[in-house]
Write a protein that holds these residues in place. Sequence first.
Motif, PDB file in Angstrom:
ATOM      1  N   TYR A 155     -60.641  27.971 -79.243  1.00  0.00           N
ATOM      2  CA  TYR A 155     -62.023  27.644 -78.930  1.00  0.00           C
ATOM      3  C   TYR A 155     -62.175  27.088 -77.530  1.00  0.00           C
ATOM      4  O   TYR A 155     -63.053  27.524 -76.762  1.00  0.00           O
ATOM      5  CB  TYR A 155     -62.573  26.639 -79.947  1.00  0.00           C
ATOM      6  N   ALA A 157     -64.484  28.833 -74.736  1.00  0.00           N
ATOM      7  CA  ALA A 157     -65.766  28.166 -74.514  1.00  0.00           C
ATOM      8  C   ALA A 157     -65.769  27.270 -73.286  1.00  0.00           C
ATOM      9  O   ALA A 157     -66.811  27.110 -72.645  1.00  0.00           O
ATOM     10  CB  ALA A 157     -66.153  27.344 -75.741  1.00  0.00           C
ATOM     11  N   ILE A 164     -64.390  26.323 -87.043  1.00  0.00           N
ATOM     12  CA  ILE A 164     -64.111  26.996 -85.778  1.00  0.00           C
ATOM     13  C   ILE A 164     -63.608  28.413 -86.036  1.00  0.00           C
ATOM     14  O   ILE A 164     -64.069  29.383 -85.417  1.00  0.00           O
ATOM     15  CB  ILE A 164     -63.083  26.197 -84.951  1.00  0.00           C
ATOM     16  N   HIS A 199     -66.251  30.837 -87.002  1.00  0.00           N
ATOM     17  CA  HIS A 199     -67.288  30.900 -85.967  1.00  0.00           C
ATOM     18  C   HIS A 199     -68.588  30.200 -86.387  1.00  0.00           C
ATOM     19  O   HIS A 199     -69.602  30.325 -85.701  1.00  0.00           O
ATOM     20  CB  HIS A 199     -67.568  32.345 -85.539  1.00  0.00           C
ATOM     21  N   TYR A 240     -68.917  27.061 -86.228  1.00  0.00           N
ATOM     22  CA  TYR A 240     -69.064  26.027 -85.193  1.00  0.00           C
ATOM     23  C   TYR A 240     -69.771  26.605 -83.972  1.00  0.00           C
ATOM     24  O   TYR A 240     -70.701  25.985 -83.436  1.00  0.00           O
ATOM     25  CB  TYR A 240     -67.683  25.493 -84.812  1.00  0.00           C
ATOM     26  N   ASP A 241     -69.378  27.808 -83.538  1.00  0.00           N
ATOM     27  CA  ASP A 241     -70.040  28.442 -82.385  1.00  0.00           C
ATOM     28  C   ASP A 241     -71.522  28.668 -82.674  1.00  0.00           C
ATOM     29  O   ASP A 241     -72.370  28.436 -81.797  1.00  0.00           O
ATOM     30  CB  ASP A 241     -69.373  29.777 -82.066  1.00  0.00           C
TER      31      ASP A 241
END
Length: 457
Positions: free
Chosen positions: A158, A162, A350, A353, A355-356
């Motif tokens: 991540y 990111a 995470i 995805h 969390y994204d």
Amino acid sequence: MDGFWSGVGVDLHLEPDATAGRRAGLERALRDAVRDGRLAPGTRLPATRRLAAELGVSRGTAKGAYDQLIAEGYLTARQGSGTEVARLPAASLEAPLGRARARAPRFDLRPGSPDVGTFPAAAWLRALRRAIATAPSLAYDYGDPRGRIELRTALSGYLGRARGVIAPPERIVITSGYVQGLALLTRVLDGGTVAMEDPGLPFHRDVVRKGGGSVVPLPVDERGARPDGWDTVGADAVVVTPAHQYPTGVTLHPERRRALTDWARARGGLLVEDDYDGEFRYDRQPVGALQGMAPGHVVYLGTASKTLGPALRLGWMVLPPHLVDAVADVKLHSDHHTESIGQLALAEMIDSHAYDRHVRACRLRYRRRRDQLLDRLGARRSVRGIAAGLHALVEVADEAETLARAEEEGLAVGNLGDHWHAPGEDRPQGLVVGYGTPRERVYPEALEVLGRVLDGG
């Protein structure tokens, strides 16, 4: 179970809460009455038979409550004299809760917190269930001080995609937040000199000092931390907030990013990057982390506090190779390891995805809030730091006067004056306005109040 008794020298209304049992409720009601002064020292209490009759409880319940408070020292009993309120030392008497706490503001625009109402409870619960269902039995035992390998592996991917961080799992240490990471690092530096941005958060300076380090100011201007600051102070480490300086909101200029990493390489200095809200950029893609330019000289510190919520107490350090073992050892002797189940849940979020998706949704929400703030204040106000983050700096002519108006309106905001290393009459003045904290339904009204305060009432 409630009642009013009139006894020898005492008239008192009690409302015992029987949720935890009649005796426990009576004990708590009597204890609170002693603490808040409704039962003064020396007051003689009714006999247990009479108290029981007036409150509608058994005599055994009344006697048990008296006996417990006598054992705790709140009451005294002597043969032939009955039961009285003990004469406690003044320091042991607590002020009533309502008077002990400052009045809560009607509107809270203080910086430092996200909108905790947006916590993705459903997604977190799904991740938690999956994590528990697949966790090995050893996950419930004492763990690695560096943290669960599942979360360190998830963060490695991540942070790379990111934030541009070079983060092999073996160089990550999981912490209970930024403050613990800074404290661990201070102990590893063994009382070295740490340059910290001026203005900057006073509490973080206190963390370094309490860890045995000495703090020197690192001046900040419109391009971020100044090179003459870190070149002349003789610091062992430099702490910066390059993506969104706190509290001015400026982004560290590319030339200064290069100058800072050049200094670290040439002097063997250590850079500490506080990436507290780096995911929230509104005018372009988030600026990559400084750590990617010099991974052997930068300690990268991040947390889930702004993206998910401070209550999770989950943060991470990405360390240069030579510091990993030392930090892990200090962590071991500090709290052994950060709790494991939350780590597994965050790793699951995470990897899936979720969390994204949550970060993207928050970015849109906070950008709308930022735009509402700018629309309300208009072009006549100088507002800085609006390209990113969860706060903005609004320049004012007189902080003290503006804060006084804000207090009258029930509005809580931060102020620039509290963030300087040392006071000075020539310092710029401003309000640090956080737009993450209020709930959606009260945010527009909070902005209206802020506008009135800035306009002079």
